[in-house]
Structures are given as C-alpha cells and as structure tokens.
Design an enzyme around this catalytic site. Sequence first.
Site, PDB file in Angstrom:
ATOM      1  N   PHE A  10       0.921  -1.102  -0.251  1.00 37.33           N
ATOM      2  CA  PHE A  10       0.219  -0.035   0.186  1.00 37.33           C
ATOM      3  C   PHE A  10       0.469   0.871  -0.279  1.00 37.33           C
ATOM      4  CE2 PHE A  10       0.059   2.322   4.592  1.00 37.33           C
ATOM      5  CZ  PHE A  10       1.141   1.256   4.831  1.00 37.33           C
ATOM      6  N   GLY A  12       3.717   1.715  -1.900  1.00 33.31           N
ATOM      7  CA  GLY A  12       4.160   2.132  -3.291  1.00 33.31           C
ATOM      8  C   GLY A  12       2.821   2.922  -3.800  1.00 33.31           C
ATOM      9  N   HIS A 145       9.877   2.388 -19.483  1.00 28.59           N
ATOM     10  CA  HIS A 145       8.923   1.868 -18.385  1.00 28.59           C
ATOM     11  C   HIS A 145      10.140   3.289 -17.463  1.00 28.59           C
ATOM     12  CE1 HIS A 145       6.264  -1.280 -19.402  1.00 28.59           C
ATOM     13  NE2 HIS A 145       5.966  -1.256 -17.898  1.00 28.59           N
ATOM     14  N   LYS A 149      12.044   0.281 -11.799  1.00 29.94           N
ATOM     15  CA  LYS A 149      10.889  -0.318 -12.541  1.00 29.94           C
ATOM     16  C   LYS A 149      12.373  -1.723 -12.078  1.00 29.94           C
ATOM     17  CE  LYS A 149       7.834  -3.178 -15.710  1.00 29.94           C
ATOM     18  NZ  LYS A 149       7.956  -4.014 -15.025  1.00 29.94           N
TER      19      LYS A 149
HETATM   20  P1  NAP Z   1       7.102  -0.080  -6.050  1.00 27.20           P
HETATM   21  O1  NAP Z   1       6.396   1.689  -5.283  1.00 27.20           O
HETATM   22  O2  NAP Z   1       8.174  -0.056  -5.486  1.00 27.20           O
HETATM   23  O3  NAP Z   1       5.497  -0.227  -4.335  1.00 27.20           O
HETATM   24  C1  NAP Z   1       6.273  -2.173  -4.205  1.00 27.20           C
HETATM   25  C2  NAP Z   1       5.490  -1.787  -2.674  1.00 27.20           C
HETATM   26  O4  NAP Z   1       5.196  -3.393  -1.706  1.00 27.20           O
HETATM   27  C3  NAP Z   1       6.970  -0.966  -2.136  1.00 27.20           C
HETATM   28  O5  NAP Z   1       5.916  -0.965  -1.166  1.00 27.20           O
HETATM   29  C4  NAP Z   1       7.025  -2.322  -0.611  1.00 27.20           C
HETATM   30  O6  NAP Z   1       7.850  -1.936   0.746  1.00 27.20           O
HETATM   31  C5  NAP Z   1       6.267  -3.716  -1.216  1.00 27.20           C
HETATM   32  N1  NAP Z   1       6.219  -4.461  -0.752  1.00 27.20           N
HETATM   33  C6  NAP Z   1       7.500  -4.998  -0.897  1.00 27.20           C
HETATM   34  N2  NAP Z   1       7.220  -6.033   0.361  1.00 27.20           N
HETATM   35  C7  NAP Z   1       6.284  -6.516   0.645  1.00 27.20           C
HETATM   36  C8  NAP Z   1       5.740  -7.966   1.197  1.00 27.20           C
HETATM   37  N3  NAP Z   1       6.394  -8.679   1.425  1.00 27.20           N
HETATM   38  N4  NAP Z   1       4.356  -7.906   1.498  1.00 27.20           N
HETATM   39  C9  NAP Z   1       3.384  -6.659   0.772  1.00 27.20           C
HETATM   40  N5  NAP Z   1       4.323  -5.177   0.389  1.00 27.20           N
HETATM   41  C10 NAP Z   1       5.332  -5.614   0.102  1.00 27.20           C
HETATM   42  O7  NAP Z   1       5.860  -0.018  -6.836  1.00 27.20           O
HETATM   43  P2  NAP Z   1       5.443   0.079  -7.644  1.00 27.20           P
HETATM   44  O8  NAP Z   1       5.658   0.729  -9.021  1.00 27.20           O
HETATM   45  O9  NAP Z   1       3.851   0.673  -7.737  1.00 27.20           O
HETATM   46  O10 NAP Z   1       4.684  -1.245  -8.861  1.00 27.20           O
HETATM   47  C11 NAP Z   1       4.416  -2.707  -8.268  1.00 27.20           C
HETATM   48  C12 NAP Z   1       4.138  -3.637  -9.089  1.00 27.20           C
HETATM   49  O11 NAP Z   1       3.133  -3.663  -9.835  1.00 27.20           O
HETATM   50  C13 NAP Z   1       4.892  -4.551  -9.651  1.00 27.20           C
HETATM   51  O12 NAP Z   1       5.889  -5.647 -10.386  1.00 27.20           O
HETATM   52  C14 NAP Z   1       4.495  -3.620 -11.420  1.00 27.20           C
HETATM   53  O13 NAP Z   1       5.704  -3.941 -12.575  1.00 27.20           O
HETATM   54  C15 NAP Z   1       3.463  -3.733 -11.544  1.00 27.20           C
HETATM   55  N6  NAP Z   1       2.915  -3.032 -12.285  1.00 27.20           N
HETATM   56  C16 NAP Z   1       1.603  -3.412 -12.694  1.00 27.20           C
HETATM   57  C17 NAP Z   1       1.140  -2.293 -13.638  1.00 27.20           C
HETATM   58  C18 NAP Z   1      -0.119  -3.307 -13.922  1.00 27.20           C
HETATM   59  O14 NAP Z   1      -1.051  -2.431 -14.716  1.00 27.20           O
HETATM   60  N7  NAP Z   1      -0.688  -4.445 -13.408  1.00 27.20           N
HETATM   61  C19 NAP Z   1       1.233  -1.169 -13.089  1.00 27.20           C
HETATM   62  C20 NAP Z   1       2.106  -0.875 -13.025  1.00 27.20           C
HETATM   63  C21 NAP Z   1       2.886  -1.346 -12.070  1.00 27.20           C
HETATM   64  P3  NAP Z   1       8.842  -1.239   0.804  1.00 27.20           P
HETATM   65  O15 NAP Z   1       8.758  -0.112  -0.169  1.00 27.20           O
HETATM   66  O16 NAP Z   1       8.516  -0.848   1.626  1.00 27.20           O
HETATM   67  O17 NAP Z   1       9.833  -2.336   0.158  1.00 27.20           O
END
Ligand code: NAP
Length: 255
Positions: A10, A12, A145, A149
């Site tokens: 939440f 991220g 991206h 990423k």
């Molecule tokens: P991000 O900003 O790095 O967010 C990831 C979050 O997950 C961080 O807050 C991290 O915490 C947390 N996390 C790590 N381990 C965890 C666990 N075991 N349990 C719960 N939370 C945990 O990345 P993002 O840009 O939001 O992207 C997240 C994912 O979504 C990526 O795989 C990306 O490729 C994908 N994505 C998908 C779409 C779609 O439409 N499907 C679109 C965009 C992105 P910490 O920061 O404290 O480590």
Amino acid sequence: MSIKVIIAGFKGKMGSEALKMVQNEMEFEPVALIDPFSELTEYQGIPVYNHKEELADIKADVWIDFTTPQVAFENTFFALEHHFAPVVGTTGFKESQIEELIVLSKEKQCGGLIAPNFAIGAILMMSFAKQAAKYFPDVEIIELHHDQKKDAPSGTALKTAEMISSVRGMKVQGAVDETENLKGARGAEYNGFRIHSVRLPGLVAHQEVIFGSKGEGLRIRHDSFDRTSFMTGVNHAVKEVVKQNQLVYGLENIL
Ligand code: NAP
C-alpha cells in the site's frame, strides 16, 4: 454489503493509488494493509500488518497486490488458500507459476485475476497487435518504463508477445548472418522476434508494437501518463473476482 479489501504494497506507487481508489469507492471497504517494513500499526484508520500470516483469520473478500516479483507468487498463493480473491497487478510471474495458481484457484473455487496491465488502452493495444500479427508477422516490441521498475521485459510486453505468437507461429526475423557488435543490441528474443526495454526517469508505462512489411509499416502505441490510468481496471476487477470461481490471467478475460 461492501466488498472487504486487503491491500499488499500500500505504500508503493501503484499500491497507494489502489488504496485511494478503494477508499473512494462506496462499494469497497479497506480492512487491512500489508507492508513488511512499516512501523505503523494503522494508516488512516486501517490496520497495518507486517506479515501475511497475521491475516489468516481476517474477514476479507479480495486481496489487491502491487508488491514485488519476489513476493507476489507467495502472496497470491496465500490469498487463494484463505479465499481472498486475488487481484494482482505485480508483474514478473513465470508461466508455470500462473498455471499452478489457476489449479489452486479451481481447487479452492476462488475467483482471481493476474493482470500485467490494468489500463483499458493497453488491453486494446495488445488486442490490436494480435490482430495485426496475422497479416504482419515481422514485429518488434519496445516497452518504456520509469527507471525504478524491477523486472524486464515488462509483464505487458511478455503478454503482448504471447498473444502475437498465438497467431504468428514461429518465424526467426532478421538477417541469418546478423552479429551483435555490442551485446544486447538486438534486445531479448521471444519466438524469433525481439523485445526492447527502455528505463528512464520521467516515464510511467508505455509500449510500441512495430510491424514491418514490404513497403509499409504499422505502429501501435499505448501510453499510461499517470497511474490513475490503471485504477478503472482494478476497480472493475475487484467487483468481478468475487463473482468468479477461478483465477484468470489478463484483464480482457473479465471485461
Ligand atoms: P513500488 O513503488 O516499488 O511498490 C512496491 C511496494 O511493495 C513497496 O511499497 C514495497 O515496500 C512493498 N512490498 C515489498 N515486499 C512486500 C511484501 N512482502 N508485502 C507487502 N508489500 C511489500 O512499485 P510499483 O511501481 O508500485 O509497482 C508494483 C508492481 O506493480 C510492479 O511489479 C510493477 O511492475 C507492477 N505494475 C503493474 C501495473 C498493472 O497495470 N498491472 C501497472 C504498473 C505497475 P518497501 O518499499 O517498503 O520495500
């Protein structure tokens, strides 16, 4: 009755948008947030947990996951085992992992969705690319991206490649005697065509599928300029997965 939602990741970039969307939707109720490193016990009145195991007995309907490729498989497995219908946007799943999760979802009779892209325009871009590949088998994908990423190529690029391959068959493109003077110059190979990954600050999520043929070319492009572009799809998915009894891969399967 509202749909009770857990959000993993939440804090991220995507997870925080998902939280806003859930809070602003009358039909949804956020009941738990997970982040392994958070020192908070609650955030905006919602309980925060560090470990998924603490959620085993919680009353919830849906598990939204925007975490990291390393944890998303285990999270989704856990969600299905506890009958929290997963809505997973995290990318980087292996095909074998998706298959294993589909089998588990059928066993548990639990709906769910893994979607490498929740933007409606991206779904259309993939579908148009599949249509075009029937007539233009020579193709390359360029995905672009933001520079934070973690996985490459993007889940969307892989899903597009898979959809193109389903109609194109196997064809090795380019000159047979081609050499790379700089390793990686021709990108990653997928069934004989190439995928290129660009990572730059300022970008969000973008993709071009470029087709070439004798004397003509076709270019299909989608841009997510803002992460809100994904939230209509996430909202729709939360409402749909609670009505289903198995997990599917790709937003197009529930539209
Ligand atoms: P991000 O900003 O790095 O967010 C990831 C979050 O997950 C961080 O807050 C991290 O915490 C947390 N996390 C790590 N381990 C965890 C666990 N075991 N349990 C719960 N939370 C945990 O990345 P993002 O840009 O939001 O992207 C997240 C994912 O979504 C990526 O795989 C990306 O490729 C994908 N994505 C998908 C779409 C779609 O439409 N499907 C679109 C965009 C992105 P910490 O920061 O404290 O480590």
